[in-house]
Scaffold this motif. Structure first.
Motif, PDB file in Angstrom:
ATOM      1  N   ASP A   1      -3.792 -13.952 -11.603  1.00  0.00           N
ATOM      2  CA  ASP A   1      -4.083 -14.491 -12.932  1.00  0.00           C
ATOM      3  C   ASP A   1      -2.795 -15.116 -13.490  1.00  0.00           C
ATOM      4  O   ASP A   1      -1.826 -15.327 -12.741  1.00  0.00           O
ATOM      5  N   GLU A   2      -2.736 -15.343 -14.806  1.00  0.00           N
ATOM      6  CA  GLU A   2      -1.565 -16.053 -15.355  1.00  0.00           C
ATOM      7  C   GLU A   2      -0.281 -15.233 -15.247  1.00  0.00           C
ATOM      8  O   GLU A   2       0.815 -15.782 -15.302  1.00  0.00           O
ATOM      9  N   LEU A   3      -0.413 -13.895 -15.077  1.00  0.00           N
ATOM     10  CA  LEU A   3       0.781 -13.062 -14.886  1.00  0.00           C
ATOM     11  C   LEU A   3       0.920 -12.648 -13.411  1.00  0.00           C
ATOM     12  O   LEU A   3       1.645 -11.701 -13.080  1.00  0.00           O
ATOM     13  N   ASN A   4       0.248 -13.337 -12.527  1.00  0.00           N
ATOM     14  CA  ASN A   4       0.285 -13.060 -11.074  1.00  0.00           C
ATOM     15  C   ASN A   4      -0.305 -11.703 -10.692  1.00  0.00           C
ATOM     16  O   ASN A   4       0.050 -11.150  -9.649  1.00  0.00           O
ATOM     17  N   PHE A   5      -1.173 -11.163 -11.546  1.00  0.00           N
ATOM     18  CA  PHE A   5      -1.859  -9.933 -11.157  1.00  0.00           C
ATOM     19  C   PHE A   5      -3.191 -10.310 -10.500  1.00  0.00           C
ATOM     20  O   PHE A   5      -3.873 -11.245 -10.954  1.00  0.00           O
ATOM     21  N   ILE A   6      -3.538  -9.592  -9.445  1.00  0.00           N
ATOM     22  CA  ILE A   6      -4.696  -9.983  -8.633  1.00  0.00           C
ATOM     23  C   ILE A   6      -5.988  -9.440  -9.235  1.00  0.00           C
ATOM     24  O   ILE A   6      -6.113  -8.210  -9.437  1.00  0.00           O
ATOM     25  N   PRO A   7      -6.975 -10.303  -9.531  1.00  0.00           N
ATOM     26  CA  PRO A   7      -8.254  -9.805 -10.049  1.00  0.00           C
ATOM     27  C   PRO A   7      -8.886  -8.800  -9.068  1.00  0.00           C
ATOM     28  O   PRO A   7      -9.134  -9.113  -7.908  1.00  0.00           O
ATOM     29  N   THR A   8      -9.088  -7.592  -9.578  1.00  0.00           N
ATOM     30  CA  THR A   8      -9.482  -6.455  -8.728  1.00  0.00           C
ATOM     31  C   THR A   8     -10.583  -5.667  -9.434  1.00  0.00           C
ATOM     32  O   THR A   8     -10.538  -5.502 -10.652  1.00  0.00           O
ATOM     33  N   HIS A   9     -11.544  -5.151  -8.664  1.00  0.00           N
ATOM     34  CA  HIS A   9     -12.580  -4.291  -9.267  1.00  0.00           C
ATOM     35  C   HIS A   9     -11.941  -2.989  -9.712  1.00  0.00           C
ATOM     36  O   HIS A   9     -11.304  -2.299  -8.902  1.00  0.00           O
ATOM     37  N   LYS A  10     -12.149  -2.633 -10.984  1.00  0.00           N
ATOM     38  CA  LYS A  10     -11.392  -1.500 -11.521  1.00  0.00           C
ATOM     39  C   LYS A  10     -11.859  -0.138 -10.999  1.00  0.00           C
ATOM     40  O   LYS A  10     -11.142   0.842 -11.114  1.00  0.00           O
ATOM     41  N   HIS A  11     -13.048  -0.083 -10.399  1.00  0.00           N
ATOM     42  CA  HIS A  11     -13.512   1.206  -9.866  1.00  0.00           C
ATOM     43  C   HIS A  11     -13.439   1.305  -8.337  1.00  0.00           C
ATOM     44  O   HIS A  11     -13.393   2.403  -7.793  1.00  0.00           O
ATOM     45  N   THR A  12     -13.441   0.144  -7.626  1.00  0.00           N
ATOM     46  CA  THR A  12     -13.436   0.224  -6.149  1.00  0.00           C
ATOM     47  C   THR A  12     -12.088  -0.152  -5.542  1.00  0.00           C
ATOM     48  O   THR A  12     -11.819   0.154  -4.392  1.00  0.00           O
ATOM     49  N   LEU A  13     -11.252  -0.901  -6.297  1.00  0.00           N
ATOM     50  CA  LEU A  13      -9.939  -1.387  -5.845  1.00  0.00           C
ATOM     51  C   LEU A  13     -10.040  -2.494  -4.787  1.00  0.00           C
ATOM     52  O   LEU A  13      -9.053  -2.835  -4.140  1.00  0.00           O
ATOM     53  N   GLN A  14     -11.246  -3.046  -4.654  1.00  0.00           N
ATOM     54  CA  GLN A  14     -11.444  -4.214  -3.788  1.00  0.00           C
ATOM     55  C   GLN A  14     -11.149  -5.450  -4.645  1.00  0.00           C
ATOM     56  O   GLN A  14     -11.454  -5.452  -5.847  1.00  0.00           O
ATOM     57  N   THR A  15     -10.549  -6.490  -4.025  1.00  0.00           N
ATOM     58  CA  THR A  15     -10.315  -7.685  -4.828  1.00  0.00           C
ATOM     59  C   THR A  15     -11.667  -8.312  -5.191  1.00  0.00           C
ATOM     60  O   THR A  15     -12.663  -8.117  -4.497  1.00  0.00           O
ATOM     61  N   LYS A  16     -11.661  -9.067  -6.292  1.00  0.00           N
ATOM     62  CA  LYS A  16     -12.939  -9.629  -6.751  1.00  0.00           C
ATOM     63  C   LYS A  16     -13.429 -10.711  -5.801  1.00  0.00           C
ATOM     64  O   LYS A  16     -14.622 -10.965  -5.696  1.00  0.00           O
ATOM     65  N   LYS A  17     -12.484 -11.356  -5.085  1.00  0.00           N
ATOM     66  CA  LYS A  17     -12.880 -12.508  -4.282  1.00  0.00           C
ATOM     67  C   LYS A  17     -13.031 -12.227  -2.789  1.00  0.00           C
ATOM     68  O   LYS A  17     -13.838 -12.869  -2.129  1.00  0.00           O
ATOM     69  N   TRP A  18     -12.268 -11.292  -2.256  1.00  0.00           N
ATOM     70  CA  TRP A  18     -12.247 -11.088  -0.792  1.00  0.00           C
ATOM     71  C   TRP A  18     -12.594  -9.647  -0.461  1.00  0.00           C
ATOM     72  O   TRP A  18     -11.905  -8.720  -0.913  1.00  0.00           O
ATOM     73  N   LYS A  19     -13.658  -9.474   0.345  1.00  0.00           N
ATOM     74  CA  LYS A  19     -14.162  -8.115   0.612  1.00  0.00           C
ATOM     75  C   LYS A  19     -13.239  -7.289   1.495  1.00  0.00           C
ATOM     76  O   LYS A  19     -13.327  -6.066   1.508  1.00  0.00           O
ATOM     77  N   ASN A  20     -12.368  -7.945   2.283  1.00  0.00           N
ATOM     78  CA  ASN A  20     -11.459  -7.176   3.147  1.00  0.00           C
ATOM     79  C   ASN A  20     -10.027  -7.162   2.601  1.00  0.00           C
ATOM     80  O   ASN A  20      -9.079  -6.927   3.337  1.00  0.00           O
ATOM     81  N   VAL A  21      -9.902  -7.424   1.292  1.00  0.00           N
ATOM     82  CA  VAL A  21      -8.570  -7.361   0.661  1.00  0.00           C
ATOM     83  C   VAL A  21      -8.617  -6.347  -0.490  1.00  0.00           C
ATOM     84  O   VAL A  21      -9.489  -6.425  -1.363  1.00  0.00           O
ATOM     85  N   TRP A  22      -7.670  -5.398  -0.467  1.00  0.00           N
ATOM     86  CA  TRP A  22      -7.642  -4.254  -1.393  1.00  0.00           C
ATOM     87  C   TRP A  22      -6.306  -4.219  -2.113  1.00  0.00           C
ATOM     88  O   TRP A  22      -5.310  -4.712  -1.581  1.00  0.00           O
ATOM     89  N   VAL A  23      -6.310  -3.624  -3.304  1.00  0.00           N
ATOM     90  CA  VAL A  23      -5.053  -3.586  -4.077  1.00  0.00           C
ATOM     91  C   VAL A  23      -4.764  -2.154  -4.516  1.00  0.00           C
ATOM     92  O   VAL A  23      -5.641  -1.472  -5.051  1.00  0.00           O
ATOM     93  N   ILE A  24      -3.530  -1.724  -4.288  1.00  0.00           N
ATOM     94  CA  ILE A  24      -3.102  -0.406  -4.813  1.00  0.00           C
ATOM     95  C   ILE A  24      -1.847  -0.597  -5.658  1.00  0.00           C
ATOM     96  O   ILE A  24      -1.039  -1.491  -5.387  1.00  0.00           O
ATOM     97  N   GLY A  25      -1.720   0.235  -6.707  1.00  0.00           N
ATOM     98  CA  GLY A  25      -0.510   0.205  -7.530  1.00  0.00           C
ATOM     99  C   GLY A  25      -0.563  -0.892  -8.577  1.00  0.00           C
ATOM    100  O   GLY A  25      -1.621  -1.252  -9.086  1.00  0.00           O
TER     101      GLY A  25
END
Ligand SMILES: Cc1cc2nc3c(=O)[nH]c(=O)nc-3n(C[C@H](O)[C@H](O)[C@H](O)COP(=O)(O)OP(=O)(O)OC[C@H]3O[C@@H](n4cnc5c(N)ncnc54)[C@H](O)[C@@H]3O)c2cc1C
Length: 410
Positions: free
Chosen positions: A266-290
């Motif tokens: 996003d505008e602060l370089n944070f990756i749009p992520t599902h807040k309950h699953t930690l999967q990225t909103k756009k890519w099903k095989n990309v996950w975000v922690i921290g």
């Protein structure tokens, strides 16, 4: 061979690497961890450096000490992530890594250049940060020889890492100046964009009272526009001008630059992520922690730890072709140093604000929630050992990922 690629070997990435190395069949899977820096920083320890409580050697360890041998660990900057092609390009040897599953743990970092004038004349002369080891060390040197004046702590904008760290800094500063017989020569001002000392009502009222008791002047709803280091003043958008002799800045936080280069943030370089699953909103095989994601949880090591089991479970489910479980509840847990060897503990999630009670055991504690105690201070000091020896290794501890209401009262 299939590849699990982990980008970033800080708090989150190291925990995932350790845990997945025990769970994946290493005959079938290869795990690769990439980080540009050989050194692991225990960032919560930066808070103590300006006051001489910790020294730099207390907060650094080689990253390799925490990476299992079964994993390939590469020291390199990441040039670009290409999630539509399931590959990542590194700067080192121009290596290209194709992955089956990707975990992004590239964290968040301060950007003082985002605030007009912050890095001009006074930077690291009478303007400091303590969110980097370098900043904390230089501030420590400054404080050793400071004879007093007006110290202003400014939080530029949210989100920041460990949103209670600025308050802890103020409380420790009050203690430090008392010990040095300087407290009556130092005026302490706290300027924050928040409407009060903290984001939720009950914690804000307790912490607000403490701010007052410590003689800190709170300037709330303060959105900084610029620093005029020629005149030693900060100005807000609503034209409030505040003079300082010493300015402590918590600069704008942003996700890693590689996220921007890869067009994933996003505008602060944070990756749009599902807040309950930690999967990225756009890519099903990309996950975000921290800290790297844009979810509304606190940016804290404890949060990365509470994310770990959910992320690992969902990765394993994805490998089996199953949908992720929405199990992450935003659980955060923060010890707040309040000075004079006391501390406060708060435990909360997306839906439940910090409540009073005992933690982790009802009645026994030993920690007290929303209360200032010596045990909470010793809990914070013991956390460094727990971090190096338990958390980073992804060892299971008997505290669930989700927040529990046991021991809490409304
Ligand atoms: C002053 C301070 C006090 C804090 N206090 C607390 C506290 O009391 N409790 C608490 O729980 N948390 C606290 N935190 C927050 C905590 O340290 C972070 O939230 C946590 O470390 C985040 O983990 P992470 O894995 O997301 O990122 P990090 O641990 O920061 O790791 C990110 C990694 O990504 C790597 N990286 C980034 N970009 C690239 C690239 N392009 N190529 C290769 N590698 C890259 C970096 O080198 C780094 O190793 C504090 C932080 C600070 C600064």
């Amino acid at each position: 061979m299939k590849t699990l690629l982990i980008l970033g070997g800080g708090t989150g990435g190291t925990m995932v690497a350790n845990k997945m190395s025990r769970l994946l069949d290493m005959q079938e899977w290869k795990i690769i961890l990439v980080d540009k820096d050989e050194t692991h920083y225990y960032q919560p320890g930066f808070l103590f450096i300006p006051f001489g409580i910790y020294s730099p050697k207390d907060v650094v360890r080689p990253k390799r000490d925490f990476v299992p041998h079964s994993i390939e660990f590469i020291i390199s900057d990441i040039e670009v992530i290409e999630p539509d092609k399931n590959r990542v390009k590194l700067t080192r040897n121009k290596r290209v890594i194709n992955y089956d599953q990707l975990v992004i743990a590239t964290g968040s970092h301060i950007h003082p250049e985002e605030t007009e004038g912050l890095e001009d004349g006074g930077w690291q002369k009478n303007i400091f940060d303590f969110y980097t080891l370098d900043g904390a060390e230089k501030l420590s040197h400054f404080l050793k020889f400071w004879n007093g004046g007006r110290m202003v702590l400014n939080v530029t904008e949210m989100p920041i890492k460990c949103s209670v760290a600025p308050l802890e800094f103020l409380f420790l500063a009050d203690w430090f100046f008392h010990e040095r017989g300087l407290r009556d020569k130092v005026e302490i001002v706290y300027t924050t964009p928040l409407p009060g000392a903290f984001t939720t009502a009950r914690a804000s009222s307790l912490l607000g009272d403490l701010v007052e008791q410590k003689g800190v002047n709170l300037e709330a709803d303060y959105n900084i526009m610029e620093v005029d280091s020629g005149k030693n003043v900060i100005r807000s958008y609503d034209e409030r001008e505040i003079e300082y002799d010493l300015l402590i800045s918590i600069p704008t936080h942003m996700g890693a630059e590689v996220v921007e280069r890869s067009g994933m943030g996003d505008e602060l370089n944070f990756i749009p992520t599902h807040k309950h699953t930690l999967q990225t909103k756009k890519w099903k095989n990309v996950w975000v922690i921290g800290d790297a994601g844009n979810i509304p949880a606190s940016k804290a090591g404890s949060v990365a730890h509470f994310m770990l089991d959910v992320l690992v479970e969902n990765l394993l489910r994805a490998i089996e072709g199953l949908e992720p479980r929405p199990d992450f509840d935003g659980h955060a847990n923060c010890f707040i140093e309040s000075g004079f060897e006391k501390g406060i503990l708060i435990d909360f999630n997306y839906d439940v604000e910090p409540l009073p009670g005992k933690y982790p055991l009802p009645i026994l504690g030993p920690f007290s929630l929303l209360k200032e105690t010596a045990a909470n201070h010793w809990g914070k000091m013991a956390f460094r050992w727990v971090y190096w020896n338990v958390l980073l290794k992804g060892t299971k501890i008997p505290l669930g990922s989700q927040m529990s209401m046991i021991g809490k009262y409304a």
